[in-house]
Scaffold this motif. Structure first.
Motif, short mmCIF file in Angstrom:
data_model
loop_
_atom_site.label_atom_id
_atom_site.label_comp_id
_atom_site.label_asym_id
_atom_site.label_seq_id
_atom_site.Cartn_x
_atom_site.Cartn_y
_atom_site.Cartn_z
N VAL A 161 22.70 6.51 17.40
CA VAL A 161 21.90 7.94 18.14
C VAL A 161 23.16 9.34 17.88
CG1 VAL A 161 22.62 8.11 20.90
CG2 VAL A 161 21.45 6.19 20.40
N ARG A 165 20.89 12.58 17.56
CA ARG A 165 21.35 14.04 18.23
C ARG A 165 21.93 14.84 17.59
NH1 ARG A 165 23.01 11.30 23.73
NH2 ARG A 165 20.80 10.19 24.50
N LEU A 250 16.84 7.41 25.11
CA LEU A 250 17.61 7.03 23.59
C LEU A 250 17.85 9.36 24.24
CD1 LEU A 250 17.70 5.11 21.35
CD2 LEU A 250 19.07 4.56 23.23
#
Length: 330
Positions: A161, A165, A250
């Motif tokens: 993640v 990101r 997510l």
């Protein structure tokens, strides 16, 4: 559920009975047939019946889902799941269509993600597996290890993640739903194996002698031969992208970018929350417990399954041709 269990029990008994009869007829037919692969006509009929029963057992659950989605909430509460509900209702679909523009926007998002993701994933799989297929490729072992190592070990959810990101910028955009599934080691294995079994190395050598480059050899000679394998990979990727909701959970916060599966999952979660707290939220004569929770769940299943089911016939002819490839040798 009792009727469903009873139906499954009857189907199993019928299948086992037909199998026993087929064995008897086939055994008696072998005595009179001249060919080793010939069977008697009764045995052939029974085998076709077995196949028909198997196909029916695959279709019945989907038909059952459609029936439940059109059953009234009163019928579901009183008699439960049934092929013959007490009354019919379209309330489940009305509740789904109340989403209005959000529903059609999520359909559009899913189609965009599925089409773009499948195209890019198939292109990458074709080129990557072609490099693994070529024995004369210098870095073949390194890239094989680089891909297949991820099937055994992963960095974990938190690093995935953070990198997606912060480093790749996969937040509230279509790339967040496409990029994480572009490379699938399992599909690479399938495609590399298909190259080995269907593409003779002599064809590649002949193309090289004629002055063909690697990209031209791949896309003008290898790809046409490997169409059945490519169609299989495309179908697997299309189903994966169409059913994906995890990456939306997510990386997506903008409701206008929700794919269909995530929107319907959120809608079902909200309905279940309202139903569990109906005693506090009810007002007047209407109660939130009257909402078609079970029927809505089945209606959402129909929304998800029907579009991808219509995609299968497009790939079927390529898959069938792949099964028969190499069956006849000259």
């Amino acid at each position: 559920m009792d009727q469903w269990n009873e139906l499954v029990r009857i189907l199993l008994i019928a299948v086992f009975s037909v199998v026993i009869l087929a064995a008897v007829f086939a055994g008696s037919g072998r005595k009179t047939n001249k060919h080793l692969n010939a069977i008697s006509l009764p045995a052939e009929i029974i085998i076709h019946v077995i196949i028909a029963l198997f196909a029916l057992s695959c279709v019945i659950p989907f038909i059952f889902v459609i029936i439940i989605s059109f059953s009234s909430q009163e019928s579901l509460v009183s008699i439960g799941y049934s092929f013959f509900p007490k009354s019919w209702s379209t309330m489940s679909y009305e509740a789904a269509f109340n989403l209005g523009a959000a529903l059609w926007r999520s359909y559009f998002n899913s189609f965009i993600v599925t089409s773009a993701g499948t195209s890019l994933a198939v292109l990458i799989c074709i080129m990557y597996s072609y490099g693994l297929f070529r024995r004369d490729y210098k870095y073949r072992g390194f890239f094989a290890f680089f891909a297949f190592f991820t099937m055994i070990f992963s960095g974990g959810l938190a690093p995935f993640v953070v990198v997606s990101r912060n480093l790749l910028g996969l937040t509230d955009n279509y790339a967040a739903l496409i990029v994480p599934m572009l490379v699938n080691p399992f599909n690479l294995i399938i495609m590399r194996t298909y190259y080995k079994t269907s593409v003779p190395e002599s064809i590649i050598e002949a193309a090289r002698i004629d002055g063909s480059g690697e990209f031209r050899t791949l896309f003008t000679i290898v790809v046409p031969v490997a169409k059945p394998g490519i169609a299989t990979i495309a179908l697997l990727n299309a189903v994966a992208y169409w059913n994906d909701w995890y990456h939306a959970l997510l990386f997506i916060r903008d409701r206008s970018l929700y794919p269909l599966q995530y929107l319907l999952m959120e809608m079902q979660r909200n309905i279940e929350f309202i139903t569990r707290n109906s005693a506090m939220l009810s007002a007047g004569t209407f109660t939130f417990s009257d909402l078609p929770t079970e029927g809505l769940r089945m209606a959402l299943c129909a929304f998800i399954v029907v579009p991808i089911a219509f995609a299968y016939p497009f790939f079927q002819r390529y898959i069938i041709s792949g099964l028969t490839l190499g069956a006849i040798k000259e």
